[in-house]
Enzyme design. Structure first.
Site, mmCIF file in Angstrom:
data_model
loop_
_atom_site.group_PDB
_atom_site.id
_atom_site.type_symbol
_atom_site.label_atom_id
_atom_site.label_comp_id
_atom_site.label_asym_id
_atom_site.label_seq_id
_atom_site.Cartn_x
_atom_site.Cartn_y
_atom_site.Cartn_z
ATOM 1 N N GLY A 97 7.839 2.266 7.990
ATOM 2 C CA GLY A 97 8.005 1.316 8.021
ATOM 3 C C GLY A 97 6.950 0.956 6.834
ATOM 4 O O GLY A 97 6.616 1.821 5.912
ATOM 5 N N ILE A 134 1.194 -1.629 -0.373
ATOM 6 C CA ILE A 134 0.145 0.144 -0.185
ATOM 7 C C ILE A 134 0.539 1.462 0.051
ATOM 8 O O ILE A 134 0.741 2.407 -1.142
ATOM 9 C CB ILE A 134 -0.652 0.282 1.301
ATOM 10 C CG1 ILE A 134 -2.185 -1.123 1.165
ATOM 11 C CG2 ILE A 134 -1.719 1.605 1.147
ATOM 12 C CD1 ILE A 134 -3.311 -0.559 2.861
ATOM 13 N N ASP A 183 1.642 14.613 14.998
ATOM 14 C CA ASP A 183 2.391 14.810 13.651
ATOM 15 C C ASP A 183 0.716 14.325 12.885
ATOM 16 O O ASP A 183 0.454 13.788 12.323
ATOM 17 C CB ASP A 183 2.460 13.380 13.441
ATOM 18 C CG ASP A 183 3.807 14.109 12.591
ATOM 19 O OD1 ASP A 183 3.598 14.546 11.380
ATOM 20 O OD2 ASP A 183 4.356 12.357 11.463
#
Length: 317
Positions: free
Chosen positions: A21, A15, A142
């Protein structure tokens, strides 16, 4: 939160990826349900602290299963080889969403404007989810369109929004509020954080909410730039220079050069207010512009809280 046996998932399809990661879409074979798994590689030094922190915060937040917080279903660990080297992986298993808000804007609203009703719908959900976080003493740190996931359809309004990626999040410390300033993606970072301020609270997230709202309104990143001084100049160009009192209150000595450079680059440029930055819209909204202007207050303690936004007439259905 369940500990899964990794064999219950298929090999998956890519995706996306980021600093922390790779995310893949996997089939959970026993249930036939598709899930999203964030795969994080780690070495002999142990599991990265941000993984443990994200799992801890989501475990705390997911207890009440809030509709606007991404759900962490469970996790697993594997060992194997990558590029000929032995490596360990921890997988975090999430509910699968369709795409993130940034991708949605790029694919649908670069040639036309996002309708006001849809902006209102996403802002309402963002405020609901963020109010839940802040009420649980969780700072996200964030917030940006990439970390807001969309899925499904709410007829007449838009899609379901969920806040994701709590890797930089943390629990508030109500004793001294002395935190790292190495947080928030630069274009969504408040000016006080750029200048090294460390004693912040939920106001750090509310500036980011203003950036997200403005980005939906204009289809452009509001304070773009690859350097801290560039982003700060762009803030000055919208809000005007904050002056010496602001400098005394928020500037850390390690950031003095950024302040000097930004001030010199700004050089009393005439500010271009928020209202004039959406001149291509036929359906401009004074209410939305007013909310964003308050979220962009230089004083973080004066910014509306998420709960304050929920009481605004603009966000009521």
């Amino acid at each position: 939160m369940e500990k899964f046996d990794p064999v219950v998932f298929d090999e998956g399809h890519y995706i996306g990826s980021g600093a922390y990661g790779t995310v893949k879409k996997h089939l959970h074979k026993p249930s036939g349900t598709n899930v999203a798994i964030k795969h994080c590689i780690y070495d002999d030094t142990g599991i990265p602290y941000w993984v443990l922190r994200e799992m801890h915060l989501l475990q705390l937040l997911c207890i009440q299963n809030h509709p606007n917080i991404v759900k962490l279903l469970g996790w697993f660990m594997t060992s194997g080889h990558e590029n000929g080297e032995e490596c360990n992986t921890i997988g975090m298993v999430f509910t699968l969403m369709d795409f993130d808000l940034r991708k949605y804007i790029i694919e649908n609203y670069m040639e036309k404007c996002m309708p006001i009703y849809e902006i209102k719908h996403y802002m309402r959900q963002l405020a609901e989810g963020l109010d839940f976080c802040h009420s649980s003493n969780v700072l996200h740190r964030d917030l940006k369109p990439n970390n807001l996931l969309l899925s499904g359809i709410v007829p007449g309004y838009g899609r379901v929004l969920k806040i994701a990626d709590f890797g930089l999040g943390r629990l508030e410390n109500n004793v001294d509020n002395d935190y790292t300033n190495r947080v928030v993606t630069l274009s969504y970072r408040g000016p006080e954080i750029i200048l090294g301020y460390r004693k912040y609270d939920c106001g750090i997230d509310m500036w980011s909410v203003g950036c997200i709202a403005m980005e939906m309104y204009t289809s452009k990143i509001t304070f773009g730039g690859c350097e801290e001084e560039t982003v700060l100049v762009n803030v000055f160009k919208m809000k005007g220079h904050p002056g010496e009192d602001y400098k005394k209150r928020f500037l850390h000595k390690s950031k003095i050069e950024i302040w000097i450079q930004a001030t010199q680059l700004y050089n009393n440029t005439i500010a271009l207010p928020i209202k004039k930055r959406a001149i291509n819209r036929d359906d401009s909204s004074d209410e939305l512009v007013s909310i964003v202007d308050m979220l962009f207050d230089y004083d973080p303690s004066s910014r509306p809280k998420a709960r304050d936004l929920l009481s605004c007439d603009f966000l009521r259905y």
